[in-house]
Each structure stands twice: as C-alpha cells, then as structure tokens.
Design a protein around this motif. Structure first.
Motif: not given
Ligand code: ADP
Ligand code: MG
Length: 576
Positions: A263-286
């Motif tokens: 992300m710092t390098g300007g790529y259109n990327a994001d993370a999905l891992h167990g430390d996220l809340t369900q809502a954060q996970r859903d949002s990234v997945m969507n």
C-alpha cells in the motif's frame, strides 16, 4: 459434456457464440440454457464468479425476447456500475446477429440525463443497479409492466451493498407472471427469504468448485535470496499491471507487513487476516470481489471465507507446509477456458518444498525468470500504448479539446508520445534504473545471469541521460503519494513544500507528476529537514514522503491512504 448446438439456441445466437470463440458451454450454461428455453419455472443458481453466468441467462433471455414488441421484457439487476456495463456489452456481443434489439445499461454515478436519452426508445432489455432503476421508475421513465424475465445477478453482493429494500420494491412492482432467475455465490438468509416470498417452481442449480481447476493452472516458481523476497513480489506486480490476485502469506504479521509495504508503494492492495473484525473482513472481501481491490494479501485461514476463484494469479509469498493447502490456493486461479498462474517465491532454504508438492499434485513446476527492471519498464510502456490504442474516444470529449490542441500545437506526435510515456512510466524508469538481477539459479547457485549488451533500450535505460538534477550526487530524489489523480501539479507541489517546511529557499528540481505519485529532487543537506517537516507539520497530514527506492518513508498519520475513487476507476477499467 454437451455442445452449444444441443442447447436449443437459434442459428443467430450460435453464430455469435462461434464468432466470440466459445467452444463448449460451461457447466452452468449447459444446465440453465435448456431449462430456460424449455420450461417456465424460476431458477436459483449458486455459482461463483467466472463460471459463465452472463451467457447462462443472457443467451436464453435474448432468444425469448420479442423484438417486434416495443416493451421492456427483461430486467437484469446487478450490484455495480462496472458489472452493468460489462453485462450490457456482453449481451450486445451475443445479439450481434439479432436484428433491432435494444439493450440499455442504467446505473448510479453517471449523469442521469444521458441515461434518460438512452431510454427515449424503449429498450427490450435493461441492465441496472437497483437504486438507479428505482429512481428512473419513479420518474416514469421506465415501465416494468411488461417484464417477463427478472435476473438478479450476484444477488448476495447486492444485499451486501444494502440494496435489499430497492430489490423488494422492484419485485413488488413486477408482473406476477414473470420468471425470476437468481444468481449468487452464497445463500444468505435474506436470499432464502426473497426466494420464499417472490419465486415459484424453483429449480436449484449448484455449480461446485471446479475440481479439475488445477488442470488449467500453470505452476511456476521464482528463486531468489531471502532478503529479496518483497522486491521480487513488487516486480511481479509491476510486470502484471492487470493482475487480479491473492498473495498468500503464512502468518498474520507477515500478511500485515506485506500489505502495508504494498500500500505504501502505491499498489491497489489490502490485507485479510484474523486480527480484523468481521465487519473489516467483509469490507475487504467485498472490495476484492467486485475488483475495487486488485491484490489481496491473506493468510490461508482468512481466505477460506472468500469465494473468489477467477484470479489471474495466485502468489505464494511463502509456500504452505502441506500440498493440500497448495492445491486449495492454486485452485482459485484459472477462468473458464483461461489458464491461471500459480507462482511461488522460493528462497534457498525452501529448495525442497517444490519437489514435495510436485510429487503430490502430479504436476511439474517451471522456473520463471524474475523480470528485470528493463522487462518491467518495457512492459509498462507497451501496456500503456495498448491502452491508448484500444481506448474508445467518446464523442463528448471533442467539446473540451480546443484549448488542449492549442496548448500542444507545437508538439509532434512522437514527442507527445514520449512525454506521455515519461509522465506515466517515468517513475518506473526512475525506480528500476539500477535494479539488480534477483534470480538465483537452482543448480548453479548465485551465478549472475548474462545480460545482452546489444539491447539499445537497456543502454539508454542505464545511462538515464534525461534525468538532470536527480543524477547529480548533491541532490536526492524524493517521492510523495500525491499525483495527477489528486489534481497535483508542479505548482501545487512547490507550494506544498514551501508551506510544510516554511522555507521558500529550498531548491526543488526535476519535478515529475505521475498519476498517483510525484517525484522531485532536493539538495542532499536539506533532506533531513524536509522529512522532519513532513512528519510533523499539520499541512502534510496524510501525505507520505519517501525516497524513490522506497528505503525510507515518513508519514504523519497512522493509516495508509487507501486508493481514491479515481484509482478505483482506473483499476476498474484496467481489469476488463
Ligand atoms: P460470471 O458472471 O459467472 O462471473 P462471466 O459470464 O463474466 O462469468 O464469464 C467469465 C468469463 O468467461 C468471460 O470472459 C466470458 O467471456 C468467458 N466465458 C463464458 N462462457 C464461456 C464459454 N462457454 N467458453 C469460454 N469462455 C467463456
Ligand atoms: Mg457475472
């Protein structure tokens, strides 16, 4: 397996299918098409992306359209503007040999007047996002009275996006004797509810994960020293500007680090891992499902909940311990009729992991050369050239061109192209100018690869003659994460540096504005001060400053800036 000829389609449609190049129907097409043509019940199809749903509902509904009647007979609801456009385009191709069929896409986010004009002549088929459709229905511009087929495409996605109320409102307005075809990757409660209330004689069709998916996956590895792993990943991404893929990591921490670095390098990327809340996970997945996100960095556990299997690339930042997990990961790539790519980044310590997996999956891996800086620059420039070549000019743009032509009157075509390339790809040339070869050879370890010295491109590239100040050793080249997409221009960059440092005497040279970043050179002895000022001044809030190689970065907010809507649009366009 059946052929298209056996499904009951008309000669006109079969001809288009042949022209498009589809050889045989996908499993869902094989089931849905004859069923829609022969019976009149409803359909619920559970199928993931990339299984060929558009043709599954598109071909039969086209065939069942009576173009002699001046009525809207088919309504396709779809969650996003991109999908609407894509579906309408696809239906246009299928119906190329059908006379006089009118297909219109309406969606939010675009000036409604243009869409109103498109509706002047009643379309036979409307492809719409639910919100915009209701808007047009309320204005009396669309009549739903003669709808015979309603298609709910990516129904779970529409619900995720909050369209339930709009959808039920639409369902209540439709004639009772219509058919409903519902497509969804998952079957949440609300969908079962819609089905109970609004559908009848339901035929359920489930297309499972394609077990043979592994058959059209190419298994590759790149071999590199341990400390180059991240750089190799970046090169892989830079070399594949249209990538839509998952980068698999082994731990949460690694997932976070890799995603943060990208992300710092300007790529259109994001993370999905167990430390996220369900809502954060859903949002990234969507975001990833609808391709607003190109690169997902994930752990195996977190990715389990993600039903996306039409990836262009699966990247193993670390190989898993068991081959079964590997099969799972790599099965997510490979679309209908298209080969997918599974690439493992291997370091000397994992030398043996490959052969262990090979034995289990009965497939051989091939070593893939890590792209060099030259490979990447050449590829990026060609990619841009192809985009320019393929880009359709919309007539509307003409009205704005006058001053532009005038401004660039003196510039020859060649020079214009050089400048566009410099503007868009200059930062790659900057970044990769001194880039090393990162390949290790499996047997002859550490032997550097021979480079071809005849390569003219390589020569100019190395010399980097066109760079004035940046080459000067008393200057340092810096980069900030604001670019043309943020309406940045040299004057604003200078203003920003002045404001942030409170010093108008700093010499700023050699400014390059790229879409997402800007580059500039400043005297070496001022660099520390500038970093300090950017890290502390309120005026630099949310702005990231770094050096061109990405070795150093300063930012004064804790969250990495996410892709702006501008970037989304660009990416959306690229992904097609
Ligand atoms: P879905 O809606 O299920 O995600 P699409 O309808 O978008 O899938 O199709 C995915 C891709 O597969 C598209 O590029 C489409 O052109 C292609 N495709 C669809 N059907 C076939 C087929 N029978 N043979 C080859 N390619 C196909
Ligand atoms: Mg689709």
């Amino acid at each position: 397996m059946k052929t298209f000829d056996e499904l009951g389609l008309t000669a006109a449609l079969l001809e288009s299918i042949r022209n498009i190049g589809f050889e045989s129907p996908s499993p869902i097409q094989e089931e849905v098409i004859p069923y829609l043509l022969q019976s009149d019940g409803d359909v619920i199809a559970l199928a993931q992306t990339g299984t060929g749903k558009t043709a599954a509902f598109g071909l039969p509904t086209l065939q069942l359209t009576d173009t002699g009647r001046n009525e809207t007979q088919t309504l396709v609801l779809s969650p996003t503007r991109e999908l609407c456009v894509q579906i309408a385009t696809e239906l246009g191709k299928y119906s190329a040999k059908m006379a006089e069929i009118r297909i219109v896409a309406v969606y939010g986010g675009e000036d409604i007047r243009k869409q109103l004009r498109a509706l002047d002549r009643t379309p036979h088929i409307i492809v719409a996002t639910p919100g915009r459709l209701m808007d047009l229905v309320r204005r009396g511009k669309i009549s739903l009275d003669a709808i015979r087929h309603l298609v709910l495409d990516e129904a779970d996605e529409m619900l995720n996006m909050g369209f339930l109320d709009d959808i039920t409102e639409i369902l209540d307005l439709l004639p009772a004797e219509r058919r409903t075809l519902l497509f969804s990757a998952t079957m949440p409660q609300e969908i079962a509810g819609i089905a109970r209330k609004y559908m009848r004689d339901i035929r359920e069709i489930t297309v499972g994960k394609r077990g043979e998916a592994a058959q059209n996956v190419e298994h590759l590895y790149m071999f590199t020293p341990r400390e180059s792993r991240f750089e190799v990943l970046k090169r892989l991404l830079d070399y594949n500007p249209d990538i839509y893929g998952i980068v698999f990591c082994r731990t949460r921490q690694e997932t976070k680090d890799v995603a943060e670095g990208l992300m710092t390098g300007g790529y259109n990327a994001d993370a999905l891992h167990g430390d996220l809340t369900q809502a954060q996970r859903d949002s990234v997945m969507n975001k990833f499902r609808i391709k607003h996100l190109q690169i997902l960095v994930a752990t195996d556990v977190a990715a389990r909940g993600l039903d996306v299997n039409n990836l262009t690339h699966v990247i193993h930042y670390q190989l898993p311990d068991d081959p079964e997990t590997y099969t799972h990961r790599s099965g997510r790539t490979g679309r209908v009729g298209k080969t997918g790519v599974s690439i493992a980044i291997i370091t000397p310590r994992q030398h043996n992991a490959i052969s262990k997996i090979e034995k289990c999956i009965h497939r051989e891996f091939r070593q893939l050369e890590i792209p060099t800086g030259e490979d990447i620059c050449r590829r990026q420039m060609l990619h841009l050239a192809m985009q320019i070549h393929e880009n359709q000019v919309n007539g509307e743009i003409e009205a704005w061109m006058g001053p532009v032509f005038k401004q660039l009157e003196e510039v020859s075509k060649e020079d214009l192209l050089r400048r566009i390339m410099q503007l868009e790809c200059g930062h790659f040339i900057d970044y990769y100018r001194e880039a090393d070869d990162l390949n290790l050879q499996f047997k002859k370890k550490d032997k550097p690869r021979q480079k071809s010295h005849e390569d003219e491109f390589a020569q100019t590239f190395k010399k980097g003659k066109h760079r004035g100040d940046a080459q000067h050793s008393d200057f340092v080249r810096l980069k900030i994460d604001r670019g043309r997409n943020d309406r940045f221009e040299p004057r604003r960059l200078l203003g920003l540096i002045n404001d942030v440092t409170g010093d108008r005497s700093i010499i700023v040279g050699d400014i390059d504005i790229a879409p997402k970043f800007s580059f500039f050179s400043v005297p070496k002895h001022q660099v520390a001060r500038i970093y300090d000022a950017f890290a502390t001044s309120k005026k630099a809030k949310g702005i990231r400053l770094g050096d061109v190689k990405g070795d150093r970065a300063s930012t004064n907010n804790e969250k990495t800036r996410r892709a702006t809507s501008h970037e989304y649009k660009r990416k959306g366009k690229r992904n097609k």
